[in-house]
Design a protein around this motif. Sequence first.
Motif, mmCIF file in Angstrom:
data_model
loop_
_atom_site.group_PDB
_atom_site.id
_atom_site.type_symbol
_atom_site.label_atom_id
_atom_site.label_comp_id
_atom_site.label_asym_id
_atom_site.label_seq_id
_atom_site.Cartn_x
_atom_site.Cartn_y
_atom_site.Cartn_z
ATOM 1 N N GLU A 478 40.701 26.438 45.682
ATOM 2 C CA GLU A 478 40.668 27.855 45.319
ATOM 3 C C GLU A 478 42.093 28.384 45.259
ATOM 4 N N ASN A 479 42.363 29.264 44.294
ATOM 5 C CA ASN A 479 43.678 29.902 44.235
ATOM 6 C C ASN A 479 43.844 30.844 45.416
ATOM 7 N N ALA A 485 41.534 38.120 47.263
ATOM 8 C CA ALA A 485 40.619 39.073 46.620
ATOM 9 C C ALA A 485 39.205 38.928 47.168
ATOM 10 N N ARG A 486 38.766 37.676 47.409
ATOM 11 C CA ARG A 486 37.402 37.449 47.924
ATOM 12 C C ARG A 486 37.239 38.042 49.320
ATOM 13 N N MET A 489 37.029 41.823 49.112
ATOM 14 C CA MET A 489 35.736 42.283 48.611
ATOM 15 C C MET A 489 34.631 42.090 49.656
ATOM 16 N N GLU A 490 34.719 41.022 50.430
ATOM 17 C CA GLU A 490 33.733 40.811 51.492
ATOM 18 C C GLU A 490 33.820 41.915 52.546
ATOM 19 N N LYS A 491 35.073 42.323 52.835
ATOM 20 C CA LYS A 491 35.248 43.419 53.794
ATOM 21 C C LYS A 491 34.741 44.731 53.200
ATOM 22 N N VAL A 492 34.982 44.937 51.904
ATOM 23 C CA VAL A 492 34.495 46.142 51.230
ATOM 24 C C VAL A 492 32.983 46.216 51.317
ATOM 25 N N VAL A 493 32.297 45.117 51.045
ATOM 26 C CA VAL A 493 30.834 45.080 51.093
ATOM 27 C C VAL A 493 30.345 45.449 52.493
ATOM 28 N N LEU A 494 31.020 44.899 53.507
ATOM 29 C CA LEU A 494 30.630 45.197 54.882
ATOM 30 C C LEU A 494 30.792 46.681 55.175
ATOM 31 N N PHE A 522 36.278 46.018 41.794
ATOM 32 C CA PHE A 522 34.976 45.814 42.434
ATOM 33 C C PHE A 522 33.890 45.593 41.390
ATOM 34 N N LYS A 523 33.925 46.401 40.338
ATOM 35 C CA LYS A 523 32.910 46.248 39.295
ATOM 36 C C LYS A 523 33.057 44.920 38.565
ATOM 37 N N LYS A 524 34.298 44.490 38.368
ATOM 38 C CA LYS A 524 34.532 43.201 37.724
ATOM 39 C C LYS A 524 34.001 42.061 38.590
ATOM 40 N N HIS A 525 34.107 42.216 39.906
ATOM 41 C CA HIS A 525 33.696 41.169 40.838
ATOM 42 C C HIS A 525 32.163 41.121 41.010
#
Length: 538
Positions: A478-479, A485-486, A489-494, A522-525
Amino acid sequence: MMMQLLLVDDEMNVADTLADTIPWHSIGIDTVHKAYSSAEALNLLNMHEIDIVITDVRMPEMDGLELARRIFLYWKHIKCLLLTAHADFEYAQAAIKHNIQGYMLKPIDDKELVRQLSAVVDTIRTERENESNYNRAMAAMRHHLPRIQAELLQSLLQGTRMTETKLAEQLKLLELPVGIGQDIFMMLVRFKERLCDYNSFEISLMEYAIGNMAKETFQDHFDTWYCRDVHEYLAFALIPRDASDGSSLEHLNRLANQFQMNVQRFLKMPISVLSGQAGRFPDEVTKMYNNLLLLFGRRFGDDKDLPVYIAGRGEMAAIGTLVSLYEPPLFVHLMEAGHWEAVSAKLHAVMNELETDWSESSEQLTEAFFAIFSAFSYIAHKSGRNLADLIGAEYVLGKELQPARTVKHLREWTVSVLDTFRRNARNETRSARASAVKEAQKFIISHLSGDLSVQMISDVLNMHPAYLSRLYKLETGENISDYIARLKMEKVVLLLKTSTKKIYEISIEVGYQNPHYFIKLFKKHFGFTPQEYRNMNM
């Protein structure tokens, strides 16, 4: 860097108008000459340093294409542009060669002329700059030529091998008058005074003086090429000027004595000189050199009074060495650099030489074993380990040196031990890489609310950003930027699921200062905006 231009046209008004109306100086043209015929143009070319010629195609007696051909024949650096009428267009187009840079249709468009001429001026400037850089490089090389020539000879004496093509290229570049497969002679010169009593500058002067004396003494029959070897001897390659002259050895014997006396008389430097029989270049150079080294000890020893000794053919043939074991790069250096394929190739070459040339010699077999064992020990100790602990049952000292009994045993033992080293090195590399990845991940997790970048992480880990990115990708697939970024986003979801914080507050908490940019990412992800995601999970 201003240039000179020549306008050629049998229509005088065309040449005069162009000369007077075009802003030549702004293009880079300093002087404009005019000619009303090809003959007049050739006269001007002989008188001035012209850089560019603009010539009409259709002219009496000698047309523009013939003029361009002659210019290319005698002044290849000059660039030509053609002026042509519509009726001659295809004719001129088909004839584009001889350094002709392009063509323009009459009546001439001033803007098009300036455009094309500017391109030609840029081309000339680039060529001159490249030529200047090349000339500077060649001048620097010529200044250092004797040193570079000496370095090549020294590497050949030490057993360095290269392809015939590469060696031939180097010999030509360094202007060395020796050919592949040619018979040459070797000569060693030893100073009778202690070199440690001199500084490096004084030693260099001594070498230079003796090298010049050798060139003057041998020049009628031999070209000379020399270097100072690791034993503080001067090693000379003497290259016969006439390969068909069967008296080269006779000349060598006479001139070696003359050389020693010349140095003694004119330079006041007592030296000892040892020369031997002819050998094939480059294949036998190392063997000839090693023979002379051993004979120097046998025939001269520490005696300071013996001046010259010429080795006989029998003496030269009687001495031999295990060449592939000691030719550079050495086994220990290849292991130190981790070039495992090269290590295997060198071991294979050593074993083949033992089987081919030394199958009856237990001494050479034992020599090879101890040299390889020593290299293994050095690499193990350098990594902070004992060889016995590293290779276990393969550690053979005290067990009657079983690997040194036959070439087969030695080959099997070295392959086995080398495999152990290779596996150990790979494990250490994996461990170091895994540790670096863990450190990077630890830093990312603890600084997730910041504006993280690969540059910032690499600075903390003392790594180059490109190396860190490549290493992370190799280890994880993985880059590192995608990992950052992952995690964000995982923290954002939480936070969207478990808190009542506003969207812009969550954006700032995960390191995105621009909420609009955050929403777009976020929308792109996920395919939804943060608010849409929160609404779906309420």
